[in-house]
Enzyme design. Structure first.
Site, PDB file in Angstrom:
ATOM      1  N   LYS A  57      38.417  38.129  55.700  1.00 20.43           N
ATOM      2  CA  LYS A  57      37.270  37.332  55.251  1.00 20.43           C
ATOM      3  C   LYS A  57      37.730  35.967  54.734  1.00 20.43           C
ATOM      4  O   LYS A  57      37.091  34.949  54.983  1.00 20.43           O
ATOM      5  CB  LYS A  57      36.493  38.071  54.156  1.00 20.43           C
ATOM      6  CG  LYS A  57      35.752  39.305  54.661  1.00 20.43           C
ATOM      7  CD  LYS A  57      35.142  40.085  53.508  1.00 20.43           C
ATOM      8  CE  LYS A  57      34.456  41.358  53.979  1.00 20.43           C
ATOM      9  NZ  LYS A  57      33.881  42.136  52.868  1.00 20.43           N
ATOM     10  N   ALA A  74      36.404  39.947  48.955  1.00 20.66           N
ATOM     11  CA  ALA A  74      36.659  41.336  48.572  1.00 20.66           C
ATOM     12  C   ALA A  74      36.048  42.288  49.593  1.00 20.66           C
ATOM     13  O   ALA A  74      35.129  41.938  50.326  1.00 20.66           O
ATOM     14  CB  ALA A  74      36.071  41.613  47.185  1.00 20.66           C
ATOM     15  N   ASP A  75      36.561  43.496  49.612  1.00 16.50           N
ATOM     16  CA  ASP A  75      35.991  44.561  50.424  1.00 16.50           C
ATOM     17  C   ASP A  75      36.225  45.887  49.705  1.00 16.50           C
ATOM     18  O   ASP A  75      37.280  46.094  49.109  1.00 16.50           O
ATOM     19  CB  ASP A  75      36.623  44.601  51.816  1.00 16.50           C
ATOM     20  CG  ASP A  75      35.792  45.459  52.759  1.00 16.50           C
ATOM     21  OD1 ASP A  75      34.806  44.936  53.300  1.00 16.50           O
ATOM     22  OD2 ASP A  75      36.098  46.656  52.916  1.00 16.50           O
ATOM     23  N   THR A  76      35.216  46.762  49.754  1.00 19.64           N
ATOM     24  CA  THR A  76      35.291  48.057  49.074  1.00 19.64           C
ATOM     25  C   THR A  76      35.054  49.177  50.075  1.00 19.64           C
ATOM     26  O   THR A  76      34.148  49.083  50.893  1.00 19.64           O
ATOM     27  CB  THR A  76      34.223  48.146  47.956  1.00 19.64           C
ATOM     28  OG1 THR A  76      34.445  47.079  47.022  1.00 19.64           O
ATOM     29  CG2 THR A  76      34.296  49.475  47.209  1.00 19.64           C
ATOM     30  N   GLY A 111      39.743  45.885  47.755  1.00 16.96           N
ATOM     31  CA  GLY A 111      40.781  44.889  48.002  1.00 16.96           C
ATOM     32  C   GLY A 111      40.202  43.518  47.717  1.00 16.96           C
ATOM     33  O   GLY A 111      39.031  43.260  48.012  1.00 16.96           O
TER      34      GLY A 111
END
Length: 191
Positions: A57, A74-76, A111
Site C-alpha cells: 500500500k 496498515a493491514d489487519t 502490519g
C-alpha cells in the site's frame, strides 16, 4: 512539550476506525487513499502477510511523497488454526467465519508501514483473542445489525459482538481494531 515529530502525516486508509485511532494519539493528518490489489504470494507466512500488504500500500504512494511527509499504511488479518480470515463477501461468509471463531482462540495481526522520501519501516503486532461459544441468534443479530463486511474475520472488537463475545485478549486491544497504537507511537518517535 509536544511528543509529535514535525511531519506532515498522511494516513492511507479508508478505515474510519484507523482514522479515529490515529486522532486519539493527537496527530493531525490528512487521509489519502488508493485502491491497491491486496493479493499476496501463496507461500508467504500468515505472520508476514500484514506487513507485506502494508508495504505494498505504501509503495503505491512512493512517487507522491514530499520531503516532510510521513505516510502510514496498515493491514489487519485474522488467523485461525493457520488459516487467514479476510473480509467476508456476504452474510453467509460472515456467518461461517463467526461460527469458526466461536469458542476458540485466534490471532489478530496488524502490519504497519511508515514511509518518507528517504526511508521505510515495517513492523507488526499480534494479539490473541478468546471468543466464547456464540449462539446462532447472537451471530445472526450481530451480522444483521452491524454488517461487518469491511472487517477481517467478520467482527469488530469495539462492537456488540466484542462486548458480549470476547472473554479476554493477550496483547493490544487497539491492534485488534486495526492500529497497534502503543507500538506505532514508539516507531514514530524512533523514525
Amino acid at each position: 512539550m509536544n511528543w509529535i515529530p514535525e511531519y506532515n502525516f498522511i494516513l492511507a486508509s479508508k478505515s474510519p476506525r484507523r482514522q479515529e485511532l490515529l486522532k486519539s494519539l493527537g496527530i493531525d493528518f490528512q487521509v489519502k487513499t488508493k485502491d491497491v490489489d491486496e493479493n499476496y504470494p501463496p507461500e508467504i507466512s500468515p505472520n508476514d502477510i500484514p506487513g507485506y500488504l502494508a508495504e505494498k500500500k505504501a509503495n503505491a504512494f512512493s512517487n507522491e511523497l514530499n520531503n516532510n511527509d510521513l505516510l502510514i499504511t496498515a493491514d489487519t488479518i485474522v488467523v485461525l488454526n493457520g488459516n487467514v480470515l479476510e473480509k467476508p463477501a456476504d452474510y453467509d461468509h460472515a456467518s461461517q467465519m463467526l461460527r469458526a471463531l466461536s469458542g476458540k482462540v485466534h490471532e489478530v495481526i496488524t502490519g504497519v508501514c511508515l514511509s518518507s522520501t528517504t526511508k521505510s519501516v515495517v513492523f507488526s503486532s499480534s494479539t490473541q483473542v478468546w471468543f466464547k461459544e456464540l449462539t446462532d441468534a447472537e451471530i445472526d443479530y450481530y451480522i444483521n445489525t452491524f454488517k461487518p463486511y469491511d472487517k477481517a474475520g467478520a467482527y469488530g472488537i469495539q462492537e456488540w459482538v466484542g462486548a458480549i463475545g470476547i472473554s479476554h485478549i493477550e496483547g493490544s486491544f487497539y491492534n485488534v481494531m486495526g492500529l497497534p497504537l502503543q507500538k506505532l507511537y514508539e516507531e514514530i518517535q524512533k523514525f
